[in-house]
Each structure stands twice: as structure tokens, then as C-alpha cells.
Design a protein around this motif. Structure first.
Motif: not given
Length: 371
Positions: A50-51, A53-58, A162, A166
Motif C-alpha cells: 500500500q505504501a 502504491e501511494a508513492a507510485r501515485r505521488a 517520492d 517507492q
């Protein structure tokens, strides 16, 4: 309980498998501590996913912002050059018509009438206003260009941060999953030793109760080309596609229920045996084989760092290490592994290992694929 019974739908967590497999033999050491530790590691890996994916979206948002700022900067550069050209043209025009103070005074003094004098003064005033206006616009354009460059530099700095986050999240996922797999390997070795000791001592170990090997995969051994060859013109080919077409949805990601002790780790597509299974994107075949609940499976590594898995296959159409194109047929669907009926099990993973999966449907949508 046979492994075929507790790994249905290839969705059971490895820790739960370990717990159930060990429950059938009193001759073995208590497996609960190992199962609890493996389950903990898988939960931590899930949190790291989840972390990641959050970094990937950022990262995706930051890259889009960088592109926007660079486009604005390029447009402002063009605007600034146009303004400078206009300034040069105005200066040349004034020079040609004699806009110096002496020449202007002479022109005013030689006016034939008050009306002509007022007209010349008006024209001179408009020329001065145009010059001042152009200078103001040039200064404003230079200021906007400086602001865009500063903003772009700030976003680039955030983007690098970011990317570091990631990469750290991916490393954490891999470490947790390696530890979990090592715990499972050691526990499996201990169970085998206990079963061997039980056979020697004549305690009557029951294979059906202690996690006998999973079902035979069957077929899939050959790797003959399937379906049409990939398009020769890679530039004209789609970048991402559906794994099967049509793609009727069945069990979804993270779904729970009677078929799964833990949660479903991918997306199922309800297709018949022999349906062409396609690589969703270009990549390299990372793994081909038969793995317990998944049966015959193919794992493809994509250039963006993600892995896709295609399971319950009947026939392979590619080999390990082979380069594949988006839409290329890599296998035929089947009913191998622990399965109640023919379908394709499809996963998107951060690493090749089970436990690093993300929801496939949103991931496909982000890549322009409507399912």
C-alpha cells in the motif's frame, strides 16, 4: 485435509496453508508460532504494498506536474521571444521614421495647422505607450518564466523524494516476502522430517490429513507459439490490453468467502478451457511452471517494474526469458491447480512473489484498459 481443499481459488494466504497443513499430524511440532509469524510478515508486506502504491501515485502526479510546468515554461519562452521581436521591430520602425527628440520637435514645429500638430502628438504618444506596454509585458513574461522554473525545480525535488520512498517500499516488500518464504521452507522441512519419523515409528501418518502434494498440473509442458504472431510494427500495437477478450469478470481482488480462508489475491475471468491468454503489456517472461494452487502459470515482468501472473493454464506458448509484446498469446486457459471450474486467474504484483499483489482492475484502468 489435502492441500487441494484448502488452497481453492489460489487465494489462501501462505500462513493459513501452513496452519492447516500442520494440523493433521500430532507427531509434528506445534506449527502455530510459524504460521503466526508468516501471517504477520504477509500483513506487513501488504502494508508495504500500500505504501508503494501511494508513492507510485505521488510519483505519477509529480511527473504530470513537471510535464505541465515544462510545457508552460516552453510556451513562456516562445512568448518572451515574440515580445522581444516586437520590441526590435518597434525600435527599427521608430528609427526609420525618425523618432529622436530633435526630429520629433522639428516635425511638431513644421505642422501646417493646430489639427495636424495634435494628430502628430497623438501618434507620438501612442508610439511611446506601445513601447512602454511591450516593456511591461516583457518584464511580466520574464517573471512568469522564473516562477515556472522555480516551481519545476521544487516539483522535481519532490519527485526524487517520492521515487526514493517507492524504492524503499519495494525493498521492504521483497524482504518481508523472502522472510515469509524462508519460514515456510523451514516449516515444510520440519513437517517432512516429522512425517518420515512417523513412518519409521509406525505411527500411521495420514497423507490426506497432513498436506500431501498439490494436484498434478497436467499438460502445459510444451511451449509452442499460440495464436497470431505479435505485430511487426510495435509502434502501431496497443501498449496495454485485457488478458482475455472477451473478459467476463468472476471473483474479484480481496474477495472473501467460502472458497478462500484469507482473501483472493487477483482477478478471475470466467472463460472456457482453451481460451487464448494474452500478455497485458510488453515484457519478459520471468517464470513458467506449476505451482500448487495456481497450477500451470506464467509470470511476466514489465518495464514499469510490475509483474503480471496468469494461472490455471492448460498450455504454455512462451518460454522463460522470452520477450513478449502487448496482446501476444502466451498460453491457453485451463483448469489446472486447485480450481472448481475453468477460468483465468490474473494478478498484478509489485514483486514476483505471492503476497505483493495490487487490485488488477484499477491498475489496468490506469493503463488505459477498460474491463
Amino acid at each position: 485435509m489435502r492441500r487441494v481443499e484448502f488452497m481453492r481459488g489460489c487465494a489462501l494466504s501462505m500462513a493459513a496453508c501452513l496452519l492447516v497443513a500442520g494440523a493433521g499430524s500430532s507427531a509434528q511440532a506445534d506449527p502455530v508460532p510459524e504460521a503466526a509469524e508468516v501471517e504477520r510478515l504477509y500483513r506487513e508486506a501488504s502494508t508495504a504494498v500500500q505504501a508503494h502504491e501511494a508513492a507510485r501515485r505521488a510519483v505519477s502526479r509529480a511527473r504530470a506536474e513537471v510535464d505541465r510546468l515544462r510545457a508552460a515554461e516552453a510556451a513562456e519562452k516562445v512568448r518572451l521571444e515574440q515580445l522581444r521581436d516586437s520590441m526590435g521591430e518597434l525600435a527599427r520602425s521608430q528609427y526609420r521614421v525618425g523618432a529622436g527628440s530633435l526630429t520629433t520637435t522639428v516635425r511638431f514645429l513644421t505642422a501646417g495647422s493646430p489639427e495636424q500638430l495634435m494628430r502628430r502628438m497623438s501618434l507620438a504618444g501612442r508610439g511611446g505607450h506601445a513601447t512602454a506596454s511591450l516593456l511591461t509585458r516583457v518584464r511580466e513574461s520574464q517573471a512568469r518564466l522564473a516562477r515556472d522554473r522555480a516551481a519545476s525545480a521544487a516539483v522535481l525535488g519532490a519527485l526524487k523524494a517520492d521515487l526514493v520512498r517507492q524504492a524503499a517500499a519495494r525493498g521492504q516488500i521483497e524482504r518481508k516476502l523472502r522472510l515469509a518464504q524462508e519460514r515456510l521452507r523451514l516449516a515444510e522441512e520440519a513437517r517432512r522430517a516429522a512425517r518420515a519419523a512417523a513412518r519409521v515409528s509406525g505411527t500411521g501418518w495420514n497423507a490426506s490429513a497432513a498436506g500431501a502434494p498439490g494436484p498434478s498440473c497436467g499438460g502445459g509442458g510444451s511451449a509452442e507459439p499460440l495464436g497470431p504472431p505479435p505485430p511487426a510494427d510495435r509502434a502501431a500495437a496497443p501498449r496495454w490490453v485485457k488478458p482475455v477478450d472477451p473478459a467476463p469478470l468472476s471473483a474479484g481482488f480481496a474477495q472473501s468467502g467460502g472458497h478462500w480462508k484469507h482473501r483472493h489475491t487477483g482477478q478471475d475471468f470466467a472463460v472456457f478451457d482453451g481460451t487464448e491468454v494474452r500478455a497485458v503489456g510488453a515484457g519478459t517472461v520471468h517464470f513458467i511452471g506449476c505451482g500448487d494452487g495456481f497450477g500451470n502459470q506464467v509470470i511476466v515482468r514489465h518495464p514499469n517494474g510490475y509483474f503480471t501472473q496468469y494461472a490455471h493454464l492448460s498450455v504454455f506458448g512462451v518460454r522463460t526469458g522470452q520477450q513478449v509484446a502487448a496482446g501476444q498469446t502466451i498460453a491457453l486457459s485451463g483448469s489446472t491447480g486447485n480450481i472448481s471450474g475453468p477460468h483465468l486467474h490474473f494478478e498484478v504484483r509489485v514483486t514476483p512473489q505471492l503476497g505483493s499483489g495490487v487490485d488488477p482492475l484499477p491498475w489496468l484502468r490506469e493503463h488505459g484498459v477498460k474491463v
